[in-house]
Structure formats: structure tokens, C-alpha cells
Motif scaffolding. Structure first.
Motif, PDB file in Angstrom:
ATOM      1  N   GLN A  70     -42.655  14.145 -53.115  1.00  0.00           N
ATOM      2  CA  GLN A  70     -42.957  14.961 -51.383  1.00  0.00           C
ATOM      3  C   GLN A  70     -41.357  15.342 -51.172  1.00  0.00           C
ATOM      4  O   GLN A  70     -41.266  16.742 -50.563  1.00  0.00           O
ATOM      5  CB  GLN A  70     -43.905  14.292 -50.862  1.00  0.00           C
ATOM      6  CG  GLN A  70     -44.161  15.224 -49.503  1.00  0.00           C
ATOM      7  CD  GLN A  70     -45.297  16.467 -50.218  1.00  0.00           C
ATOM      8  OE1 GLN A  70     -46.355  16.171 -51.290  1.00  0.00           O
ATOM      9  NE2 GLN A  70     -45.212  18.000 -50.354  1.00  0.00           N
ATOM     10  N   PRO A  71     -40.618  14.463 -50.778  1.00  0.00           N
ATOM     11  CA  PRO A  71     -39.541  15.239 -50.571  1.00  0.00           C
ATOM     12  C   PRO A  71     -38.857  15.813 -50.676  1.00  0.00           C
ATOM     13  O   PRO A  71     -38.070  16.721 -50.654  1.00  0.00           O
ATOM     14  CB  PRO A  71     -38.676  13.496 -50.211  1.00  0.00           C
ATOM     15  CG  PRO A  71     -39.546  12.571 -49.829  1.00  0.00           C
ATOM     16  CD  PRO A  71     -41.012  12.727 -50.821  1.00  0.00           C
ATOM     17  N   PHE A  72     -38.156  15.782 -52.924  1.00  0.00           N
ATOM     18  CA  PHE A  72     -38.190  16.541 -53.374  1.00  0.00           C
ATOM     19  C   PHE A  72     -38.714  17.719 -53.395  1.00  0.00           C
ATOM     20  O   PHE A  72     -37.913  18.941 -53.316  1.00  0.00           O
ATOM     21  CB  PHE A  72     -38.393  16.000 -54.950  1.00  0.00           C
ATOM     22  CG  PHE A  72     -37.917  14.630 -55.213  1.00  0.00           C
ATOM     23  CD1 PHE A  72     -36.011  14.613 -55.222  1.00  0.00           C
ATOM     24  CD2 PHE A  72     -38.381  13.357 -55.113  1.00  0.00           C
ATOM     25  CE1 PHE A  72     -35.334  13.643 -55.621  1.00  0.00           C
ATOM     26  CE2 PHE A  72     -37.412  12.181 -55.316  1.00  0.00           C
ATOM     27  CZ  PHE A  72     -36.429  12.118 -55.200  1.00  0.00           C
ATOM     28  N   ILE A  73     -40.160  18.198 -53.286  1.00  0.00           N
ATOM     29  CA  ILE A  73     -41.405  19.452 -53.067  1.00  0.00           C
ATOM     30  C   ILE A  73     -40.211  20.108 -51.963  1.00  0.00           C
ATOM     31  O   ILE A  73     -40.150  21.117 -51.672  1.00  0.00           O
ATOM     32  CB  ILE A  73     -42.403  19.142 -53.166  1.00  0.00           C
ATOM     33  CG1 ILE A  73     -42.663  18.126 -54.641  1.00  0.00           C
ATOM     34  CG2 ILE A  73     -43.615  20.142 -52.415  1.00  0.00           C
ATOM     35  CD1 ILE A  73     -44.226  17.668 -55.242  1.00  0.00           C
ATOM     36  N   ARG A  82     -39.080  23.166 -51.730  1.00  0.00           N
ATOM     37  CA  ARG A  82     -39.259  24.783 -50.909  1.00  0.00           C
ATOM     38  C   ARG A  82     -38.200  25.242 -50.053  1.00  0.00           C
ATOM     39  O   ARG A  82     -38.544  26.325 -49.161  1.00  0.00           O
ATOM     40  CB  ARG A  82     -40.575  23.942 -49.935  1.00  0.00           C
ATOM     41  CG  ARG A  82     -41.541  23.769 -50.399  1.00  0.00           C
ATOM     42  CD  ARG A  82     -43.061  22.837 -49.195  1.00  0.00           C
ATOM     43  NE  ARG A  82     -44.022  22.955 -49.777  1.00  0.00           N
ATOM     44  CZ  ARG A  82     -44.772  21.687 -49.763  1.00  0.00           C
ATOM     45  NH1 ARG A  82     -43.891  21.063 -48.480  1.00  0.00           N
ATOM     46  NH2 ARG A  82     -45.567  21.543 -50.719  1.00  0.00           N
ATOM     47  N   ASP A  83     -37.359  24.742 -48.811  1.00  0.00           N
ATOM     48  CA  ASP A  83     -36.938  24.808 -48.412  1.00  0.00           C
ATOM     49  C   ASP A  83     -35.574  25.594 -48.915  1.00  0.00           C
ATOM     50  O   ASP A  83     -34.599  26.552 -48.231  1.00  0.00           O
ATOM     51  CB  ASP A  83     -36.340  23.861 -47.964  1.00  0.00           C
ATOM     52  CG  ASP A  83     -36.881  23.459 -46.166  1.00  0.00           C
ATOM     53  OD1 ASP A  83     -37.565  23.580 -46.415  1.00  0.00           O
ATOM     54  OD2 ASP A  83     -35.939  21.907 -46.156  1.00  0.00           O
ATOM     55  N   ASN A 118     -30.938  22.391 -60.888  1.00  0.00           N
ATOM     56  CA  ASN A 118     -31.166  22.370 -60.052  1.00  0.00           C
ATOM     57  C   ASN A 118     -33.135  22.374 -59.399  1.00  0.00           C
ATOM     58  O   ASN A 118     -34.164  21.998 -59.092  1.00  0.00           O
ATOM     59  CB  ASN A 118     -30.974  22.448 -58.321  1.00  0.00           C
ATOM     60  CG  ASN A 118     -29.271  21.610 -58.140  1.00  0.00           C
ATOM     61  OD1 ASN A 118     -29.311  20.261 -58.666  1.00  0.00           O
ATOM     62  ND2 ASN A 118     -29.260  22.462 -56.824  1.00  0.00           N
ATOM     63  N   ALA A 119     -33.145  23.774 -60.210  1.00  0.00           N
ATOM     64  CA  ALA A 119     -34.421  24.847 -60.121  1.00  0.00           C
ATOM     65  C   ALA A 119     -35.124  24.304 -60.861  1.00  0.00           C
ATOM     66  O   ALA A 119     -36.432  24.054 -61.048  1.00  0.00           O
ATOM     67  CB  ALA A 119     -33.637  26.371 -59.919  1.00  0.00           C
ATOM     68  N   VAL A 120     -34.614  23.778 -61.997  1.00  0.00           N
ATOM     69  CA  VAL A 120     -35.517  23.199 -63.110  1.00  0.00           C
ATOM     70  C   VAL A 120     -35.405  21.957 -62.838  1.00  0.00           C
ATOM     71  O   VAL A 120     -37.212  21.785 -63.672  1.00  0.00           O
ATOM     72  CB  VAL A 120     -34.172  22.660 -64.713  1.00  0.00           C
ATOM     73  CG1 VAL A 120     -34.768  22.472 -66.035  1.00  0.00           C
ATOM     74  CG2 VAL A 120     -34.395  24.906 -64.686  1.00  0.00           C
TER      75      VAL A 120
END
Length: 311
Positions: free
Chosen positions: A298-301, A305-306, A273-275
Motif C-alpha cells: 500500500q505505501p508504494f501504491i 498516486r502522488d 520508477n513508473a514501471v
């Protein structure tokens, strides 16, 4: 400011890709009276009517991609799709009407697939598709083709993509600092199979789809078909479920149990998920080619962030 491609430039690129596909198809002996664009985003997909053949033409590519690396990836896709088809796995195979290899034409690299009727009667069922992905993993376990470890993570591109975003206005300085700090930890594990195995000795590795099979199951009128093996790679099955959330990963686990496969490992899932999140961020360095990417990503970014930083 990033100089984005204009709508006119994108339309010209689409037309050029369509024309290249038509010309290449005719050279291969196909009867073609019209090239009908069926879809365009990262690739332009063209029906070479009236022949029952579809050409796929990649048009939005990372700056690290070369003609040679693209052709290699396309050949791997053609080979694994044919191998799966020959063994009865429900996939879209390469077109049997042309030789099974990518064709270079007018600066584009093109592959050819059968025209397949789509069942548009309902929306994609990603829960069902996630469960079906375990069927694909079982089928892929014995694939004999040579594949690189997590090549679809594109570690060199991510590193250089983050560098290209510096000083621009597509990513906030805070996001970029966090991404680069996380990538310092993630890149060695995504680049080196030995390092990955040392970190996660509890999981096995195998051939995997490489690009979210739940999102790449084509709803044909004859049933669901696995498709788009452009990023076929070797790694943990978790990579294919990266970023999909608990409902879809639970669905995959149900499919894994039915197939006698292991369930997803939480530690590896956190890693992929992080990669995947940093890779999404790095792909903003390609937004000059496809401005719609900024809104799409944008939704993935925001989701990244959360989460807590990977360390």
C-alpha cells in the motif's frame, strides 16, 4: 472478493517447503537432523542443520511462472553469484557442498547457499547500501553470462496481472484505469531493447542485480554481502534504484563517482520508477497466495498516486 490463503494454508505451505528442502538436501548427501525455517515471505529459507547450508524455496510466484522459467532464473542466479565470488566481490555464493544447480522436489524448485552468520547489532543502512550498489555495478559490467533485457520487469506478467485484477476489490477502478493507460506507454520500452535504446540513447546498458540491491545486502559478521540475484537481468543501472527516492539515489551517485561510473539519468529514473510502480500494482494479483502483500504494497501504491501519470 479474492479468496485469500488462510494462515493454516500458509503454514502448511511453509512446512511442505521445509520438508522438501530437507529431503532434497539428504539426497544430495548432506547431514541433516533438522530443517530450521529462518525466514518466509515470497520464499521459505531453511537452515539444513547441522550442515552449514541454507536452502531457499520460492513459494509465492506469478501465475506466468513455469517450472522451466523458474529453474532458468535460479540457474542464472547461481552462476552470477559464483562468478562474482570468484572475482573477489563480496557476495553470498552458492554452497560448495552440492552441485551448483536448482533441484526439483515435491513441486518446489530449491537452491542451496552457505549458512552465513548475521550481524544483527544495527538496523540496515540503506544510504550506505545504495552507495555500495555502484561497486556491484562496476563488478557486473564484465559478466559474460547471457541475460535478457529487463526480464525482471516481467512485462507479460504485469499485463496479465492487471487483467486479473479487473472486477476485484484489491485495486480501485480509477487506479486500474490509470495503470493500464500507463502500461500501454511503458510496456514497449520495457519489453524491447531497441525501443528502449531509441527512447534513451544517452544511457548504456549492462548486467544489473534486477531486484534493488540496497535492499538485498546481507549484513554478515564479516561485513556486507550482496545477495539474492534471483532477478539478475540486463538493462540500465537505474532499474536497481527504482522507487528509492532522492536521498538514496544521491548516495548511489556518490558511489558511481568513486567507481568512475556515470550518475543516474533523471529521464530513465522516471521511467523505471513508473514501471516499478505498475509492477507492484500487478503483484496484487498474487495476494491470494500471500495476503500480507496487500498491506505491504500500500505505501508504494500511495506514492505512485502522488506522481504524475507517465506519458
Amino acid at each position: 472478493m479474492t479468496a485469500f490463503a488462510t494462515p493454516e494454508e500458509i503454514a502448511h505451505r511453509t512446512t511442505a517447503a521445509r520438508d522438501a528442502a530437507v529431503a532434497a538436501g539428504r539426497e544430495l548427501g548432506l547431514e541433516i537432523t533438522e530443517g530450521r525455517v529462518l525466514y518466509e515471505l515470497f520464499s521459505v529459507v531453511v537452515h539444513l542443520a547441522p550442515s552449514p547450508v541454507v536452502a531457499r524455496v520460492p513459494t509465492v510466484l506469478p501465475h506466468t511462472t513455469t517450472p522451466e522459467s523458474l529453474a532458468k532464473r535460479q540457474q542464472q542466479e547461481l552462476d552470477v553469484a559464483q562468478w562474482l565470488h570468484d572475482r573477489g566481490t563480496p557476495v553470498i555464493p552458492p554452497s560448495p557442498l552440492v552441485e551448483r544447480k536448482p533441484v526439483r522436489r515435491d513441486g518446489f524448485s530449491i537452491t542451496f547457499w552457505p549458512f552465513t552468520d548475521e550481524d544483527g547489532s544495527s538496523e540496515p543502512d540503506y544510504v550506505k547500501n545504495s552507495e555500495l550498489s555502484a561497486d556491484l555495478h562496476k563488478a557486473l559490467r564484465d559478466y559474460p553470462g547471457e541475460l535478457e533485457f529487463l526480464s525482471s520487469a516481467e512485462p507479460r506478467f504485469v499485463r496479465e496481472g492487471l487483467r486479473r485484477l479487473e472486477g476485484g476489490d484489491l485495486v480501485t477502478p480509477a487506479d486500474l484505469r490509470r495503470a493500464r493507460a500507463e502500461w500501454e506507454v511503458l510496456e514497449p520500452l520495457a519489453s524491447d531493447e531497441a525501443a528502449f535504446r531509441a527512447k534513451f540513447p544517452q544511457v548504456d546498458l549492462q548486467p544489473i542485480h534486477g531486484d534493488s540491491p540496497p535492499a538485498n545486502i546481507f549484513a554478515s559478521t564479516d561485513g556486507p554481502l550482496f545477495s539474492d540475484f534471483e532477478l539478475i537481468t540486463y538493462g540500465p543501472v537505474e532499474w536497481d534504484l527504482a522507487g528509492l527516492g532522492p536521498e538514496l539515489t544521491a548516495a548511489y551517485d556518490r558511489g558511481a563517482r568513486k567507481n568512475g561510473l556515470r550518475e543516474l539519468d533523471p529521464e530513465v529514473l522516471r521511467f523505471v520508477n513508473a514501471v516499478g510502480a505498475i509492477r507492484v500494482l500487478a503483484y496484487l494479483s498474487c495476494a491470494d497466495q500471500l495476503p500480507a502483500m496487500v498491506e505491504f504494497m500500500q505505501p508504494f501504491i500511495n506514492q505512485w498516486r502522488d506522481t504524475d501519470p507517465y506519458a
